[in-house]
Structure formats: C-alpha cells, structure tokens
Motif scaffolding. Structure first.
Motif: not given
Length: 193
Positions: A20-25, A55-59, A77-89
């Motif tokens: 939140s403190a470092y929003p993506p460009t 970056a848009p999806d990674v910090m 960047r988005t809150h995902r608890k476990l690796i299996g929760d992340i989206e393809e992008a």
C-alpha cells in the motif's frame, strides 16, 4: 482440531502495508518498477521498508530480521496466504523477477551461493501469512548456529536490520537491478514484462 491447524497469524499483514505504501506505477517499462532514490523513502511505513522492486504483482524488500547481509524477500503484491493461492499472472511475474533479483543479491553482496526458500503454512515455518520467497546469501564464513535446519528455513539466530547499512544496501541493489534490466536478455525481453 490440532492447534497448528488454526490460523495463528496477526490480523494485519506487514507485506500488504508495504504494498500500500509503494503503489505500482502504471508504466510498462521495467525500469520504472525499481523505485528511484527519492521515492524509496524507508520511513514511509513502520517498521521501515527498504524496497527494491515495486512491480504490478510483485514486491521485493530487505528482510528486517536478516539471516545474512543481503537477505531479500520477494512477495506477491496482493495478499495470498499460500503459494497455491497465487494467480497465473502473479506466478509468471515472480518467475520473471526471481532470477534477476537473485543475480542482484549475488552481485551486491559478493556472495555467489544463496538459498531461495518459500514456506507454506505455520508447520512449514511461514511466519508472515503472505506468499514470499527468501533470497538468502550464504557467505563462506557463517556464524555457528545450534539448530541449522530451522535456521535454514527462517527460525533461529537472526539479527535486526541495521537501518544505516540497509539504506546503502537497498540503494546498491536498486542500482544493480537497473543494470540487470538493461542487459540484453534471451528472447529480447529488455525493458518489458
């Protein structure tokens, strides 16, 4: 129910606070995802965050309890608890950045050997319930540790990040990451994700 099966994580997520403190460009240039020195103010958030990549999806940011000098965290960047929760992008973007960040850590620290560790769940030593990878340099001389297996995966003897050293280290990492992004790459991905 086993006590470990319950959710023992804090209510607020420190990695989401950094995001939140470092929003993506909105830029599509990869170089714009590396904060400029004036935009990389660690005091923007408490505890201070030494951000290397936004970056848009990674910090990527320095671990505040590093196992060794240069210990870097790479998180969604988005809150995902476990690796299996992340989206393809998100998975693609993490896969793109991990080698660049690993080379960056190795060049800045002068340590060619490193671990990349990703823990899932409390029984696997995940302390912050947010998907993140540790890039941990392994210098030739390591302090003696009593419980090497747990220390390897994030538990054990760790020290607070020295803020003065962290400012320099983060600045060096951002500079080297910019150089890495300027290198010609296979598949001509220079400057774009």
């Amino acid at each position: 129910m086993n006590e470990l099966d319950q959710d023992h994580y804090p209510q607020s997520c420190p990695f989401c606070a950094i995001a939140s403190a470092y929003p993506p460009t909105t830029s599509r240039s990869l170089l714009d995802y590396v904060p400029k020195e004036e935009d990389a103010d660690p005091d923007r958030i408490q505890p201070n965050a030494f951000v290397i990549l936004s970056a848009p999806d990674v910090m990527a940011f320095l671990d505040i309890l590093p196992m060794t000098n240069g210990h870097l965290l790479v998180a969604t960047r988005t809150h995902r608890k476990l690796i299996g929760d992340i989206e393809e992008a998100e998975g693609r973007e993490i896969g793109f950045w991990l080698p660049l960040l690993a080379r960056t850590v190795a060049k800045v620290t002068g340590v060619a050997d490193y671990n990349i560790v990703q823990n899932n769940g409390v029984r696997a030593a995940q302390v912050v319930p947010h998907v993140h990878f540790h890039i941990i340099p392994r210098p030739e001389t390591m302090p003696e540790v009593k419980n090497k297996s747990w220390t390897m995966f994030g538990r054990g003897q760790r020290n607070d990040l020295d803020e003065e050293e962290a400012v320099k280290l983060a600045g060096d990492m951002r500079s080297v990451l910019r150089e890495e992004l300027g290198r010609p790459a296979d598949g001509d991905s220079k400057g774009r994700l």
